[in-house]
Design an enzyme around this catalytic site. Structure first.
Site, PDB file in Angstrom:
ATOM      1  N   LYS A 170      41.100  60.455  80.504  1.00  0.00           N
ATOM      2  CA  LYS A 170      40.648  59.681  81.661  1.00  0.00           C
ATOM      3  C   LYS A 170      41.137  58.246  81.486  1.00  0.00           C
ATOM      4  O   LYS A 170      40.527  57.431  80.817  1.00  0.00           O
ATOM      5  CB  LYS A 170      39.117  59.718  81.739  1.00  0.00           C
ATOM      6  CG  LYS A 170      38.538  59.569  83.104  1.00  0.00           C
ATOM      7  CD  LYS A 170      38.507  58.202  83.732  1.00  0.00           C
ATOM      8  CE  LYS A 170      37.916  57.008  83.132  1.00  0.00           C
ATOM      9  NZ  LYS A 170      38.407  55.756  83.767  1.00  0.00           N
ATOM     10  N   GLU A 243      36.768  52.334  69.759  1.00  0.00           N
ATOM     11  CA  GLU A 243      37.591  51.150  69.441  1.00  0.00           C
ATOM     12  C   GLU A 243      37.263  50.109  70.492  1.00  0.00           C
ATOM     13  O   GLU A 243      37.660  50.237  71.651  1.00  0.00           O
ATOM     14  CB  GLU A 243      39.083  51.513  69.494  1.00  0.00           C
ATOM     15  CG  GLU A 243      39.531  52.505  68.438  1.00  0.00           C
ATOM     16  CD  GLU A 243      39.551  51.935  67.031  1.00  0.00           C
ATOM     17  OE1 GLU A 243      39.242  50.737  66.845  1.00  0.00           O
ATOM     18  OE2 GLU A 243      39.869  52.694  66.105  1.00  0.00           O
ATOM     19  N   CYS A 277      43.391  44.006  71.965  1.00  0.00           N
ATOM     20  CA  CYS A 277      42.113  44.024  71.252  1.00  0.00           C
ATOM     21  C   CYS A 277      42.192  43.176  69.994  1.00  0.00           C
ATOM     22  O   CYS A 277      41.367  42.301  69.776  1.00  0.00           O
ATOM     23  CB  CYS A 277      41.718  45.455  70.929  1.00  0.00           C
ATOM     24  SG  CYS A 277      43.033  46.399  70.174  1.00  0.00           S
ATOM     25  N   GLU A 374      35.039  36.891  73.812  1.00  0.00           N
ATOM     26  CA  GLU A 374      36.403  37.448  73.851  1.00  0.00           C
ATOM     27  C   GLU A 374      37.051  37.037  75.175  1.00  0.00           C
ATOM     28  O   GLU A 374      36.636  37.500  76.233  1.00  0.00           O
ATOM     29  CB  GLU A 374      36.343  38.976  73.750  1.00  0.00           C
ATOM     30  CG  GLU A 374      37.717  39.595  73.751  1.00  0.00           C
ATOM     31  CD  GLU A 374      37.703  41.126  73.752  1.00  0.00           C
ATOM     32  OE1 GLU A 374      36.785  41.738  74.302  1.00  0.00           O
ATOM     33  OE2 GLU A 374      38.653  41.696  73.184  1.00  0.00           O
TER      34      GLU A 374
END
Ligand code: NAD
Length: 468
Positions: A170, A243, A277, A374
């Site tokens: 997905k 993750e 990331c 972030e």
């Protein structure tokens, strides 16, 4: 415009509804994403489930050879996939952009195809024999983000099938088309039902994460959504690899030559426009070299052309989506209001597309949102520090723990600091340089489990201990 289709049991499945996927550089429609219904999701899980026993029983060398063929077919279509990726994601074709991502996808697929998990003999004595077998789990649900959609899909899909599982993928609805096309290509090589793809909005990811027919979920995305996936998976105690987000710190030690590290610092932070990331997201620089490092970074960054990813001259493209652009703007404006000094960029302009200039901001510290959160975009906060001992505490003062880096000409001094950073990967004189044989994953709220190499492959198996 021909709509894209789901891929279920080796067949293209046309859906009743579609969503437009747009190019972040100019808003033009790239393609039409199929919107799967719950019944179509169920059909994909059922197809993967039906294909599981035969795939799990396929001799290991045969599965290995088929995974290698998957690498070949992606490689043969790499330019087509790279063009599609640039259109929907925005990243440039060249440099560290779409062609680079396809190169990574092929390299990881090949490296993963070559791995194996032989039976381990734990004991063989007159008292008994103990063997450790690794068995596939069943149907794996893969949920992927929009930043490196093709490469991250390969990080999920290939170890899953290499270990003998079947998959329902997905992808993000912001960048679904390159994954759909890649799964179509995989189906030219793999038996029907082994690799399926569904796309949609309105809770499709949650429905996959909670689906009773799914044995494991591998998820790459933000920490808040990762927590929802974990909650959804709890109902059937699914295996999980998560993750998640990061806020990686880099520490430049005293005595470091700014000219030697400027390029590495820049790409550590700005690869994929900072939408990575494990990008360098806060840079702590010792006061003795702070001004010189700022100058060297500004000099390097000022030469980087930002533009439409389709132009070979662009080195960085637009931010991928409106929400992310809004966050970057908000964090920069907040940093300015808190006394941050804009060394470069900082002014988004009013042009079409989600463009934001490469931005460097000094005179900020922990406690400012740009440092604590972030940013996931093309802006780097630079923080001056006086004491190495104290800066390690500031680097670790984060709920995240994905990556970190230490920059110094004294490797032993750098290693000593590196080992004290609370993160899953730590680099010396580089940042974010991942490779297929080095396990990668986060600690704290950056994730659960690892990917890559034998350690990553093991996560797609369960242990069966055989005691004779
Ligand atoms: P996101 O969490 O918004 O979305 C990721 C995926 O989850 C998408 O496919 C989305 O459709 C799906 N999703 C949304 N809601 C869901 C739900 N309730 N249940 C299940 N699935 C759901 O993340 P994003 O914005 O696409 O990606 C950016 C984030 O991903 C950043 O935080 C970044 O650090 C992180 N990321 C981490 C890694 C890593 O390896 N640690 C790699 C890439 C990106």
């Amino acid at each position: 415009m021909k709509p894209y289709a789901l891929m279920i049991n080796g067949q293209r499945v046309e859906t009743a509804q579609h969503l437009e996927v747009r190019n972040p550089a100019d808003g033009s429609v790239v393609g039409l994403m199929p919107v799967a219904t719950e019944a179509e999701l169920n059909a994909a899980v059922a197809a993967a489930s039906a294909a599981f026993s035969a795939w799990a029983a396929t001799p290991d060398e045969e599965r290995q050879a088929l995974c290698a063929k998957v690498a070949d077919i992606i490689e043969a279509h790499a330019e087509e996939l790279a063009q599609l990726l640039t259109l929907e994601q925005g990243k440039p074709l060249g440099g560290l952009g779409s062609r680079f991502e396809l190169g990574g996808a092929v390299a990881w697929t090949r490296a993963t195809a070559a791995l194996s998990l032989p039976v381990e003999l734990l004991q063989d004595t007159p008292e008994g024999r103990v063997e450790l077998h690794r068995k596939p789990i069943g149907v794996v649900g893969s949920i992927t983000p929009w930043n490196w959609p093709v490469m991250i899909a390969c990080w999920h899909l290939i170890p899953a099938i290499r270990a003998g599982n079947t998959v329902v993928s997905k992808p993000s609805s912001l960048t679904p088309l390159s994954t759909i096309r890649m799964v179509e290509l995989m189906n030219e090589v793999l038996p029907p039902g082994v690799m399926n793809v569904v796309t949609g909005e309105g809770g499709l990811g949650g429905a996959l994460a909670g689906h009773a027919g799914v044995g494991k979920v591998v998820f790459t995305g933000s920490t808040p959504v990762g927590k929802k996936v974990m909650a959804a998976a709890a109902g059937t105690l699914k295996r999980l690899t998560l993750e998640l987000g990061g806020n990686d710190a880099g520490i430049v030690l005293p005595g470091t030559d700014p000219a030697a590290i400027a390029e590495g610092l820049f790409w550590g932070a700005f690869i994929n426009n900072g939408q990575t990331c494990a990008a360098l997201k806060r840079l702590y620089v010792h006061e003795s070299v702070h001004d010189a490092v700022c100058e060297a970074l500004v000099a390097y960054a000022a030469k980087i052309p930002v533009g439409d990813g389709r132009l070979e001259s662009s080195v960085l493209g637009p931010v991928q989506n409106e929400k992310q652009l809004a966050l970057v703007r908000e964090l920069v404006e907040d940093a300015k209001a808190q006394g941050g000094k804009v060394l470069l960029g900082g002014d988004p302009g009013n042009g079409p597309g989600y463009f934001y200039p490469v931005t460097l901001i000094s005179n900020v510290d922990n406690g400012v949102r740009l440092v604590d959160e972030e940013q996931f975009g093309p802006v780097l906060p630079i923080i001056k520090y006086a004491s190495v001992e104290e800066v390690i505490g500031r680097a670790n003062a984060s709920p995240f723990g994905l990556g970190g880096s230490v920059w110094s000409s004294d490797i032993e001094a750098a290693k000593t600091v590196a080992k004290r950073l609370e993160c899953g990967s730590v680099w010396i004189n580089k940042h974010g340089a991942i490779q297929p044989n080095a396990p990668f994953g986060g600690v704290k709220q950056s994730g659960v489990g690892v990917e890559f190499g034998v350690e990553g492959l093991k996560e797609f198996t369960t242990i069966q201990t055989l005691l004779v």
